[in-house]
Design an enzyme around this catalytic site. Structure first.
Site, PDB file in Angstrom:
ATOM      1  CG  ASP A  31       6.740   4.881 -12.293  1.00 31.83           C
ATOM      2  OD1 ASP A  31       7.383   3.824 -12.401  1.00 31.83           O
ATOM      3  OD2 ASP A  31       5.495   4.922 -12.342  1.00 31.83           O
TER       4      ASP A  31
ATOM      5  CB  SER B  99      -0.956  -0.037   1.204  1.00 28.62           C
ATOM      6  OG  SER B  99      -1.950   0.946   1.081  1.00 28.62           O
TER       7      SER B  99
ATOM      8  CE  LYS C 155      -4.957  -2.301   1.325  1.00 32.76           C
ATOM      9  NZ  LYS C 155      -5.085  -0.894   0.890  1.00 32.76           N
TER      10      LYS C 155
END
Length: 448
Positions: free
Chosen positions: A300, A289, A314
Site C-alpha cells: 500500500d 496473518s 487470515k
C-alpha cells in the site's frame, strides 16, 4: 428437586444478567439456553451408562462452543499455555508441522523447514487420518497438536491420505527439538540479498535488524528480497515492527473489534535508518496473518513490489484471555486492515506480479503423488471462517499453473545459490527486477 450443578449454573446466569440487561430478549434467550445446557448435563450424569467426569464434559462443551465461532478461537488448558510460550519463544519438541482442520479432517498446512515432517515429505493438503493408531476425526486441533508433540527422541506414527492416493500410508517419525529459526539471510549476488522469514516470533525483529546491520558493513545494499512464502504468521507486534524497519511514516495496520481497546492503529516511525533500498516481497498461499500484514503495508505504501501468488487470507487477531484455573481461551477479538483500509480476510493479498512457482518435478514423482492446485488451503476453505466486510468481489480464483507446494519445500533445501536461482523461478524473477531497478537508477542523469 433440581441437581446442585443445575442450581449453580442458574445462579451464575442470574448473576451475569446485568451483562445482557441492555437487551431483554437476549437476556431471556441466554438464560433459556443455559438452563437447557444444565438440564442436559444433569440427564447425562443421571442416566449415562458409565460414570461421567463433569469437568471433562464441560471442557468438551467449551471447546465445541469456541470452535463453532471461527477456525482460530479455541480453549487452552494450562498445558496448552506452556506449549504456546515454547512456540513463540523459539523452539518446541515434535515433528514440525503446521496443521488445521478442513471439512472436519485434520489436514497438514505446511511442514516447518528442516523438520522431521519436512524430511519425510509431508505435503500441504495431506490428511492426517490417525495419530499412533487413534482416529483424528473427533480430535480437537489442540488435542492433535499435543499428540504430535512429545519428548525428543520418541516416535510417533501418523497415517496420511494424499490426493490421488488409493490407500493411506503410515509414516513413523522421531520427534526432535524444533528450533524455529525465524530469519535466514543469503547474498545472491554482490549487493543483492535475500531475507527469509519463516515465522514471526519474539526475536524476529532483532534478528532482521542484525542482518541489515551486517549487510551495511559490506558494499552498498543494492536490493533486498523479503521472502515470506509459507510464513504462517506469529506475533502481531513482531510483524508490525518488521514492517516498521522498512517504512518511515504512515499506517502499517489497524485493528477493529467490538471492544474499544481493539481499535488500534499501528504507525511507522522514522528512526533515522537508511533502509531505502529497492525491495521485492515474495508471497504464496502459505503466507498468512503476520506475513500478510507486512506485505500489505509495503504494497500500500508502494515501498516494495509484491511477487508470487495470492496469500492465505487470515485477517483476524486472536487474544489470549486467562481463566482463574490457569487455563484460558484464544479468542478472535478483531480484524486487521491494511493502510488503504481494506480487509484481506478470506480474500488474501493479490501480488503486483502474479508469478506461480514452476520448479520442475523429478522423474521419480508420479502424477498421482504430486500435489494438485485444489489441495492448496486458504482461509476461505476453513469451516466457520469470518466473512470479509470490506470486499464484495468473489475470492481470487486459483491461477492456472499454480505452484506445487512440495516443490517449494524442496527448493528450501538447496544451499548452492546458482542452483537455487535456477530452480526457484520466483526468486530468480525477483532478483532480475532488483537488478533492472539498480541499472535504471545508475543510468539516470545526476542532478546538479
Amino acid at each position: 428437586m433440581k441437581h446442585p450443578l443445575l442450581l449453580l449454573l442458574l445462579f451464575v446466569c442470574c448473576c451475569c444478567s446485568p451483562v445482557f440487561a441492555a437487551d431483554g430478549t437476549e437476556n431471556r434467550d441466554t438464560y433459556r439456553h443455559l438452563e437447557t445446557f444444565a438440564n442436559v448435563l444433569t440427564l447425562i450424569q443421571q442416566y449415562y451408562v458409565d460414570d461421567v467426569d463433569s469437568g471433562k464434559v464441560i471442557n468438551a462443551a467449551i471447546t465445541g462452543m469456541l470452535s463453532s465461532l471461527d477456525p482460530h478461537s479455541a480453549y487452552m488448558s494450562p498445558e496448552d499455555f506452556r506449549d504456546l510460550e515454547e512456540e513463540t519463544s523459539g523452539s518446541f519438541s515434535g515433528i514440525g508441522i503446521e496443521i488445521s482442520i478442513r471439512d472436519g479432517i485434520l489436514t497438514a498446512v505446511a511442514p516447518i523447514e528442516g523438520s522431521p515432517a519436512d524430511r519425510e515429505g509431508i505435503q500441504p493438503g495431506d490428511q492426517i487420518i490417525r495419530i499412533n493408531g487413534e482416529l483424528t476425526k473427533a480430535m480437537s486441533l489442540l488435542d492433535a497438536v499435543k499428540k504430535l508433540r512429545g519428548e525428543k527422541g520418541t516416535m510417533v506414527t501418523i497415517t496420511i491420505l494424499r490426493e490421488g492416493w488409493q490407500n493411506t500410508r503410515d509414516l513413523t517419525l522421531i520427534r526432535e527439538a524444533i528450533p524455529l529459526y525465524s530469519v535466514r539471510t543469503m547474498e545472491l549476488e554482490p549487493g543483492f540479498f535475500s531475507i527469509r522469514i519463516s515465522n514471526f516470533q519474539a526475536t524476529t525483529t532483532r534478528d532482521i535488524r542484525n542482518a541489515l546491520n551486517s549487510m551495511s558493513r559490506k558494499p552498498p545494499v543494492r536490493g533486498v528480497i523479503l521472502d515470506l512464502r509459507n510464513n504462517p504468521g506469529g506475533l502481531l507486534d513482531q510483524a508490525v515492527k518488521v514492517a516498521d524497519l522498512f517504512l518511515d511514516q504512515g499506517i502499517i495496520v489497524s485493528t477493529r473489534g467490538r471492544d474499544k481497546e481493539e481499535q488500534i492503529v499501528f504507525r511507522a516511525h522514522d528512526d533515522g535508518g537508511r533502509n531505502d533500498f529497492p525491495m521485492v516481497v515474495l508471497v504464496n498461499s502459505g503466507s498468512a496473518s503476520g506475513s500478510e500484514i507486512v506485505a500489505g503495508a509495503l504494497q500500500d505504501h508502494k515501498r516494495a513490489i509484491i511477487l508470487g501468488t495470492p496469500t492465505f487470507g487470515k485477517g483476524s487477531v486472536q487474544t489470549i484471555l486467562p481463566l482463574p484455573d490457569g487455563s484460558g481461551i484464544r479468542l478472535t477479538t478483531a480484524k486487521y486492515y491494511t493502510p488503504s483500509g481494506g480487509s484481506i480476510q478470506a480474500t488474501g493479498i493479490t501480488p503486483d506480479m502474479l508469478v506461480p512457482l514452476t520448479t520442475p518435478t523429478t522423474a521419480a514423482e508420479t502424477p498421482s503423488e504430486s500435489a494438485r492446485p485444489d489441495t492448496i488451503i486458504r482461509e476461505r476453505d476453513l469451516p466457520h471462517h469470518l466473512k470479509n466486510d470490506t470486499h464484495t468481489e468473489p475470492p481470487p480464483k486459483e491461477i492456472k499453473g499454480m505452484e506445487h507446494p512440495e516443490d517449494f519445500n524442496k527448493i528450501q533445501e538447496i544451499q548452492n545459490i546458482e542452483t537455487l536461482l535456477k530452480e526457484d523461478n520466483q526468486l530468480r524473477t525477483a532478483l532480475i527486477i532488483l537488478q533492472s531497478l539498480d541499472l535504471a537508477t545508475k543510468k539516470q542523469p545526476s542532478k546538479k
